[in-house]
Design a protein around this motif. Structure first.
Motif, mmCIF file in Angstrom:
data_model
loop_
_atom_site.group_PDB
_atom_site.id
_atom_site.type_symbol
_atom_site.label_atom_id
_atom_site.label_comp_id
_atom_site.label_asym_id
_atom_site.label_seq_id
_atom_site.Cartn_x
_atom_site.Cartn_y
_atom_site.Cartn_z
ATOM 1 N N THR A 1 0.926 -1.239 0.049
ATOM 2 C CA THR A 1 0.088 -0.045 -0.054
ATOM 3 C C THR A 1 1.108 1.253 0.020
ATOM 4 O OG1 THR A 1 -1.577 -1.238 1.045
ATOM 5 C CG2 THR A 1 -1.794 1.356 1.154
ATOM 6 N N ILE A 2 0.353 2.307 -0.681
ATOM 7 C CA ILE A 2 1.284 3.556 -0.769
ATOM 8 C C ILE A 2 0.161 4.716 -0.742
ATOM 9 C CG2 ILE A 2 3.119 2.516 -2.177
ATOM 10 C CD1 ILE A 2 1.928 3.983 -4.755
ATOM 11 N N SER A 3 0.861 5.848 -0.381
ATOM 12 C CA SER A 3 -0.033 6.781 -0.148
ATOM 13 C C SER A 3 -0.791 7.476 -1.490
ATOM 14 C CB SER A 3 0.915 8.133 0.359
ATOM 15 O OG SER A 3 1.716 8.643 -0.513
ATOM 16 N N LYS A 4 -1.818 8.257 -1.080
ATOM 17 C CA LYS A 4 -2.261 8.750 -2.409
ATOM 18 C C LYS A 4 -1.271 9.549 -3.131
ATOM 19 C CE LYS A 4 -6.239 11.554 -4.027
ATOM 20 N NZ LYS A 4 -5.537 12.343 -4.993
ATOM 21 N N GLN A 5 -0.527 10.426 -2.804
ATOM 22 C CA GLN A 5 0.289 11.277 -3.325
ATOM 23 C C GLN A 5 1.429 10.305 -4.217
ATOM 24 O OE1 GLN A 5 3.915 12.706 -1.017
ATOM 25 N NE2 GLN A 5 4.091 14.394 -2.210
ATOM 26 N N LYS A 6 1.902 9.177 -3.526
ATOM 27 C CA LYS A 6 2.729 8.418 -4.488
ATOM 28 C C LYS A 6 1.896 7.600 -5.396
ATOM 29 C CE LYS A 6 6.036 7.114 -0.755
ATOM 30 N NZ LYS A 6 6.720 6.141 -0.268
ATOM 31 N N MET A 7 0.531 7.473 -5.188
ATOM 32 C CA MET A 7 -0.277 6.614 -6.296
ATOM 33 C C MET A 7 -0.438 7.605 -7.493
ATOM 34 S SD MET A 7 -1.888 4.068 -7.613
ATOM 35 C CE MET A 7 -1.733 3.029 -6.229
ATOM 36 N N ASP A 8 -0.669 8.977 -7.160
ATOM 37 C CA ASP A 8 -0.906 10.002 -8.269
ATOM 38 C C ASP A 8 0.370 10.201 -8.961
ATOM 39 O OD1 ASP A 8 -3.797 10.158 -7.408
ATOM 40 O OD2 ASP A 8 -3.435 11.946 -6.125
ATOM 41 N N PHE A 9 1.330 10.380 -8.485
ATOM 42 C CA PHE A 9 2.579 10.344 -8.979
ATOM 43 C C PHE A 9 3.073 9.301 -9.946
ATOM 44 C CE2 PHE A 9 7.043 10.153 -9.547
ATOM 45 C CZ PHE A 9 7.698 11.479 -9.633
ATOM 46 N N GLY A 10 2.728 8.085 -9.340
ATOM 47 C CA GLY A 10 3.166 6.920 -10.130
ATOM 48 C C GLY A 10 2.491 6.606 -11.327
ATOM 49 N N LEU A 11 0.976 7.162 -11.062
ATOM 50 C CA LEU A 11 0.022 6.879 -12.344
ATOM 51 C C LEU A 11 0.419 7.769 -13.276
ATOM 52 C CD1 LEU A 11 -3.234 6.386 -10.662
ATOM 53 C CD2 LEU A 11 -2.283 4.724 -11.619
ATOM 54 N N GLU A 12 0.814 9.010 -12.971
ATOM 55 C CA GLU A 12 0.976 9.920 -13.948
ATOM 56 C C GLU A 12 2.633 9.505 -14.909
ATOM 57 O OE1 GLU A 12 1.764 14.736 -14.775
ATOM 58 O OE2 GLU A 12 0.785 14.089 -13.062
ATOM 59 N N SER A 13 3.506 9.086 -13.992
ATOM 60 C CA SER A 13 4.645 8.539 -14.341
ATOM 61 C C SER A 13 4.465 7.447 -15.420
ATOM 62 C CB SER A 13 5.705 8.138 -13.241
ATOM 63 O OG SER A 13 5.962 9.333 -12.494
ATOM 64 N N TYR A 14 3.552 6.357 -14.949
ATOM 65 C CA TYR A 14 3.337 5.332 -15.944
ATOM 66 C C TYR A 14 2.891 5.458 -17.321
ATOM 67 C CZ TYR A 14 1.606 0.586 -16.609
ATOM 68 O OH TYR A 14 1.385 -0.864 -17.210
ATOM 69 N N GLN A 15 2.327 6.765 -17.580
ATOM 70 C CA GLN A 15 1.962 7.056 -18.860
ATOM 71 C C GLN A 15 3.419 7.487 -19.650
ATOM 72 O OE1 GLN A 15 -1.039 6.869 -20.040
ATOM 73 N NE2 GLN A 15 -1.417 6.154 -17.892
ATOM 74 N N ASP A 16 4.365 8.089 -18.977
ATOM 75 C CA ASP A 16 5.332 8.363 -19.460
ATOM 76 C C ASP A 16 6.446 7.178 -19.832
ATOM 77 O OD1 ASP A 16 5.536 11.297 -19.309
ATOM 78 O OD2 ASP A 16 5.906 10.981 -16.980
ATOM 79 N N LEU A 17 6.309 6.076 -18.796
ATOM 80 C CA LEU A 17 6.820 4.731 -19.056
ATOM 81 C C LEU A 17 6.377 4.324 -20.240
ATOM 82 C CD1 LEU A 17 9.147 2.775 -18.013
ATOM 83 C CD2 LEU A 17 7.211 1.868 -16.897
#
Length: 334
Positions: A31-47
């Motif tokens: 489980t990760i924080s909402k901040q990390k989840m939002d950051f990661g989801l946006e970064s996933y589009q870059d990936l």
């Protein structure tokens, strides 16, 4: 340390490893924080744009653990962004006839249980041996072309959504055959955090990319020096404005000086000398109060693809030969 062997199509590699961890280790995405989840989801589009093949592997892994690839990708791409991560020491030395590298990976001792050294041989990519404390992403490695890349954390002044070092290291190993290609790839990437990347190849081309979201600079060996090295600071004047510092607790400056003093005293490097340098108390971290220190160490001759690894705090005698890359290349020789 786990020792997976993964090869073939990206999706199949992910599915195989995900199912293994799910069935044998009851793996679930932390489980990760909402901040990390939002950051990661946006970064996933870059990936998806930067490294679409590894997105296929994430999709396979997610299938294997019965979860969503977006959730897995977000977790992976938020690692090491908002928390202090590895405090590492790396060097490369060019002899007349060979290039030798040495690398200590320093991390919380609790992370030992997550460490792995993998043989990865994706279809239509270069095969390589690499180490990490997280599945799929990599922290260092050596590929079949005799190219080595290792990262070290720098406490940068900014983060941005983008590509974490885990996936930059991995893409270098799979796509590049020499130092110049690796430099170009790293400098084109939209990096999410500040890091040093030390790159070396079997032809003696050695360099460091000091990389931050704002800018990157290539650092080469000083005049009349056969070596280059990194700890956890930017050393070029151009990049120091993007380095927040605050790494005194991990003895970054002392380790840097220890590496410099050792490397300056050597005319020809071999694996035994490399082990001695990495095992020295000036370079090898063992911070008992912080429960932090060297949790793996690698030395290699890039011309012979001879690799040895210590899977704990390194000593001169606890390295073992890594033979899986040689096995794979002989198995698939045409």
């Amino acid at each position: 340390m786990y020792h997976p062997r993964l090869y073939g199509e990206f999706y199949d590699m992910g599915l195989k490893y995900g199912k293994l961890l799910y069935e044998k280790a009851d793996f679930v995405i932390p489980t990760i924080s909402k901040q990390k989840m939002d950051f990661g989801l946006e970064s996933y589009q870059d990936l998806k744009s930067f490294f679409p093949e590894v997105v296929e592997e994430i999709e396979g892994f997610a299938k294997g653990i019965k979860d969503k690839p977006e959730k897995l990708g977000a977790f992976l791409l938020s690692l090491g962004v908002f928390n202090t991560t590895g405090q590492c020491s790396v060097f490369a030395f060019k002899n007349d006839d060979s290039t030798v590298i040495g690398r200590n990976y320093d991390m919380l001792f609790d992370f030992k249980k997550f460490t792995e050294s993998s043989l990865i041989a994706p279809k239509d990519k270069y095969a390589y041996i690499s180490q990490s404390d997280v599945f799929i992403g990599r922290s260092d490695g050596i590929n079949e072309k005799g190219l080595s890349v290792s990262m070290s954390f720098v406490n940068g002044t900014e983060v941005q959504t983008g590509i974490s070092f885990h996936f930059i290291v991995r893409k270098v190993l799979e796509d590049c055959e020499n130092t110049e290609q690796a430099i170009e790839l790293i400098q084109k990437a939209k990096v999410s955090t500040a890091n040093n990347f030390l790159i070396a190849d079997h032809k003696g081309q050695i360099a460091v990319v000091e990389s931050a979201p704002q800018k990157s600079i290539v650092r080469r060996p000083e005049k009349n020096e056969q070596f280059i090295f990194i700890t956890n600071e930017f050393k070029t004047k151009e990049m120091q404005a993007y380095d927040r510092g605050g790494v005194e607790w991990s003895k970054s400056t002392e380790r840097y000086k220890g590496l410099k003093d050792s490397l300056k005293s050597i005319n020809k490097m071999d694996l035994q000398i490399a082990k001695e340098i990495l095992s020295d108390k000036c370079v090898c971290l063992d911070l008992k109060k912080e429960r932090f220190g060297t949790i793996w160490s690698v030395v290699a001759n890039l011309n012979e693809l001879k690799i040895e690894r210590a899977e704990n705090k390194p000593t001169i005698k606890n390295y073992k030969s890594e033979t899986r890359l040689d096995w794979w290349l002989k198995k698939n020789a045409t």
